[in-house]
Motif scaffolding. Sequence first.
Motif, PDB file in Angstrom:
ATOM      1  N   CYS A   1      57.628  -1.131 -35.239  1.00  0.00           N
ATOM      2  CA  CYS A   1      57.716  -2.478 -34.675  1.00  0.00           C
ATOM      3  C   CYS A   1      57.678  -2.366 -33.157  1.00  0.00           C
ATOM      4  O   CYS A   1      58.440  -1.595 -32.570  1.00  0.00           O
ATOM      5  CB  CYS A   1      59.013  -3.148 -35.122  1.00  0.00           C
ATOM      6  SG  CYS A   1      59.356  -4.654 -34.203  1.00  0.00           S
TER       7      CYS A   1
ATOM      8  N   VAL B   1      59.380  -9.873 -36.716  1.00  0.00           N
ATOM      9  CA  VAL B   1      58.170 -10.165 -35.959  1.00  0.00           C
ATOM     10  C   VAL B   1      56.936  -9.804 -36.797  1.00  0.00           C
ATOM     11  O   VAL B   1      56.979  -8.892 -37.626  1.00  0.00           O
ATOM     12  CB  VAL B   1      58.183  -9.403 -34.611  1.00  0.00           C
ATOM     13  CG1 VAL B   1      57.902  -7.919 -34.798  1.00  0.00           C
ATOM     14  CG2 VAL B   1      57.151 -10.010 -33.659  1.00  0.00           C
TER      15      VAL B   1
ATOM     16  N   CYS C   1      61.435  -3.727 -31.829  1.00  0.00           N
ATOM     17  CA  CYS C   1      62.710  -3.044 -32.075  1.00  0.00           C
ATOM     18  C   CYS C   1      62.513  -1.601 -32.540  1.00  0.00           C
ATOM     19  O   CYS C   1      63.485  -0.908 -32.815  1.00  0.00           O
ATOM     20  CB  CYS C   1      63.549  -3.817 -33.086  1.00  0.00           C
ATOM     21  SG  CYS C   1      62.804  -3.852 -34.717  1.00  0.00           S
TER      22      CYS C   1
ATOM     23  N   CYS D   1      63.570  -7.299 -37.357  1.00  0.00           N
ATOM     24  CA  CYS D   1      63.582  -8.467 -36.460  1.00  0.00           C
ATOM     25  C   CYS D   1      62.623  -9.571 -36.906  1.00  0.00           C
ATOM     26  O   CYS D   1      62.623 -10.652 -36.310  1.00  0.00           O
ATOM     27  CB  CYS D   1      63.296  -8.049 -35.019  1.00  0.00           C
ATOM     28  SG  CYS D   1      61.608  -7.520 -34.748  1.00  0.00           S
TER      29      CYS D   1
ATOM     30  N   CYS E   1      58.275  -7.187 -39.615  1.00  0.00           N
ATOM     31  CA  CYS E   1      59.334  -6.205 -39.363  1.00  0.00           C
ATOM     32  C   CYS E   1      60.549  -6.556 -40.216  1.00  0.00           C
ATOM     33  O   CYS E   1      60.998  -7.709 -40.225  1.00  0.00           O
ATOM     34  CB  CYS E   1      59.698  -6.201 -37.881  1.00  0.00           C
ATOM     35  SG  CYS E   1      61.081  -5.139 -37.484  1.00  0.00           S
TER      36      CYS E   1
ATOM     37  N   THR F   1      61.559  -0.304 -35.207  1.00  0.00           N
ATOM     38  CA  THR F   1      61.865   0.036 -36.605  1.00  0.00           C
ATOM     39  C   THR F   1      60.572   0.524 -37.276  1.00  0.00           C
ATOM     40  O   THR F   1      59.524  -0.108 -37.133  1.00  0.00           O
ATOM     41  CB  THR F   1      62.377  -1.223 -37.343  1.00  0.00           C
ATOM     42  OG1 THR F   1      63.471  -1.766 -36.608  1.00  0.00           O
ATOM     43  CG2 THR F   1      62.794  -0.903 -38.769  1.00  0.00           C
TER      44      THR F   1
HETATM   45 ZN   LIG Z   1      61.231  -5.383 -35.236  1.00  0.00          ZN
END
Ligand SMILES: [Zn+2]
Length: 235
Positions: free
Chosen positions: A18, A9, A21, A7, A4, A23
Motif C-alpha cells: 500500500c 485505499v 501505509c 487503510c 488495502c 501494508t
Molecule cells: Zn493502506
Amino acid sequence: MSYCVNCGVELDDTAAFCPLCHTPVHNPNQPVNQTAPKPFPTERKEVPPASKLQVAILLSTILASVAVCCGVLNVFLRTQRTWSLYVIGAALMIWIWTVPPLLHHRKDTFRLQLLADVLAIAVYVSLIAVDLDGWDWYWHLALPIILLLGALFLFWGLTMGRRKRSTLTSMTLVIGSIGVFILGVERFVDLFFLGHWSPGWSLIVLAVCVILIIPLIVVRRVPSLREEVRRRFHL
Ligand SMILES: [Zn+2]
C-alpha cells in the motif's frame, strides 16, 4: 481492483505494498501484476539546472526589448521629454548588475564588478542630471554619496568575502560601517544644503549602531558568553 486491508485505499494492480501505509498486498483473486508499467516513475531523474549562459541571454533579451520598445514608443509619440532615456538607462544598469556576474566567477572579479556597478549608477544618475539640468547637485551630492556607497560595498566585500567570518563579526562590521556611512551621507547633504557640516540625525544613527555593537564585541570577547549565544541563536 484491490483495496488495502489496513487503510482501505484503492490500489493499483502493480502495487505490492500500500503506498500510504505500506501494508503488503495479498489478493488471491488478483495477484500483483509484475509486468505492467508502474503508474509512477520508478527512476529518479535529475532536472538539468538552467545554464547561466541561457539565463544571461534571456535577461539580455528582455532588457534589450524593453529598452528598444520604449525608445521606439518615445520616437513615435514625439513627446517633449525624452522619458525613454530613463528606461533605457535603467535597463542598461540592470544589465551591468546582473549579466556579467552570471558569466564569470564572482569572487575573482569582485572589485571589477563593483567598479562597473558603481559606474553604472553614477552614469544613470548623471542621465537624470542632464535631463533635469542639475549638474550642481550631481557633483556635490549624488556622486559623493554613490562613491561612498561603493566604498561601503568594497569594505564589505574585502572584509567578509575572502574568508568565512563568524556571524557576530559580520554583524559588528555591517552595523559599524552603516553607522559611518550614514554619518558620511549627512556630511554631504549638509555641505550641499547648508554649506557647513553640522552632524545631527546621523549622530543618532551612529549612536544606535555603537549601542548595538558594544554587546556584540563583549559577547565575542567572552568565550562563555559566545558559546551561550551560539547555542541559543544557532550561530
Ligand atoms: Zn493502506
